[in-house]
Write a protein that holds these residues in place. Structure first.
Motif, PDB file in Angstrom:
ATOM      1  N   GLY A  37      -4.533  -0.548  -9.164  1.00  0.00           N
ATOM      2  CA  GLY A  37      -3.376  -1.282  -8.660  1.00  0.00           C
ATOM      3  C   GLY A  37      -2.387  -1.612  -9.758  1.00  0.00           C
ATOM      4  N   THR A  79      -0.586   1.626 -10.779  1.00  0.00           N
ATOM      5  CA  THR A  79       0.406   2.023  -9.778  1.00  0.00           C
ATOM      6  C   THR A  79       1.588   1.064  -9.782  1.00  0.00           C
ATOM      7  N   ARG A  80       1.295  -0.214  -9.835  1.00  0.00           N
ATOM      8  CA  ARG A  80       2.350  -1.236  -9.858  1.00  0.00           C
ATOM      9  C   ARG A  80       3.296  -1.009 -11.028  1.00  0.00           C
ATOM     10  N   THR A 138      -2.474  -6.934  -5.809  1.00  0.00           N
ATOM     11  CA  THR A 138      -2.657  -5.853  -6.780  1.00  0.00           C
ATOM     12  C   THR A 138      -3.738  -4.895  -6.291  1.00  0.00           C
ATOM     13  N   TRP A 150      -1.153  -2.401  -4.102  1.00  0.00           N
ATOM     14  CA  TRP A 150      -0.923  -1.437  -5.181  1.00  0.00           C
ATOM     15  C   TRP A 150      -2.123  -0.536  -5.452  1.00  0.00           C
ATOM     16  N   TRP A 157      -0.282   1.808  -2.048  1.00  0.00           N
ATOM     17  CA  TRP A 157       0.660   2.508  -2.921  1.00  0.00           C
ATOM     18  C   TRP A 157      -0.032   3.581  -3.763  1.00  0.00           C
ATOM     19  N   GLN A 205       5.463   8.850  -3.201  1.00  0.00           N
ATOM     20  CA  GLN A 205       6.027   7.537  -3.533  1.00  0.00           C
ATOM     21  C   GLN A 205       7.448   7.415  -2.998  1.00  0.00           C
TER      22      GLN A 205
END
Length: 127
Positions: free
Chosen positions: A8, A11-12, A40, A44, A48, A55
């Motif tokens: 997370g 990715t964040r 998170t 994320w 995500w 994306q």
């Protein structure tokens, strides 16, 4: 932390940028740490981080959902993220046009106003 949290954060950072995440982490307190860990890991580290859609597509969906549900506060952050996700201004316009039809013109109009202001800030910072 666990693997989902680590994914997370990775990715964040890739979507929002190190500066944004560093500011958010510095502002974190004992009170909101459990919430920050939750988003998170879940937003994320799971949603995500999935490679089921790009994306770019995820960015467009997120912006449309934020506008459609009236959660305008996070729109500027996600507009800034488009520089990393690959969603173009045209992509964002298309997403907000869908919002206008399916969720209402006032919400789409407000989201567009926020997007315009954020893009202007981004362009001024790039000069």
């Amino acid at each position: 932390m666990d693997e989902l949290y680590e994914q997370g954060m990775k990715t964040r950072r890739s979507v929002l940028g190190d500066a944004h995440v560093d500011r958010a982490e510095a502002a974190k307190t004992a009170f909101d740490e459990p919430f920050q860990t939750l988003i998170t890991r879940s937003a994320w580290g799971t949603v995500w981080a999935s490679d089921a859609i790009s994306q770019r597509e995820r960015s467009m969906l997120t912006l449309a959902l934020l506008a459609a549900t009236g959660n305008f506060e996070e729109i500027p952050m996600h507009i800034r993220a488009t520089a990393r996700t690959g969603a173009s201004k045209q992509d964002v316009l298309e997403a907000f046009q869908h919002v206008a039809i399916y969720a209402g013109v006032p919400r789409a109009n407000h989201a567009l106003k926020l997007a315009k202001a954020t893009y202007a800030e981004m362009e001024a910072a790039a000069e």
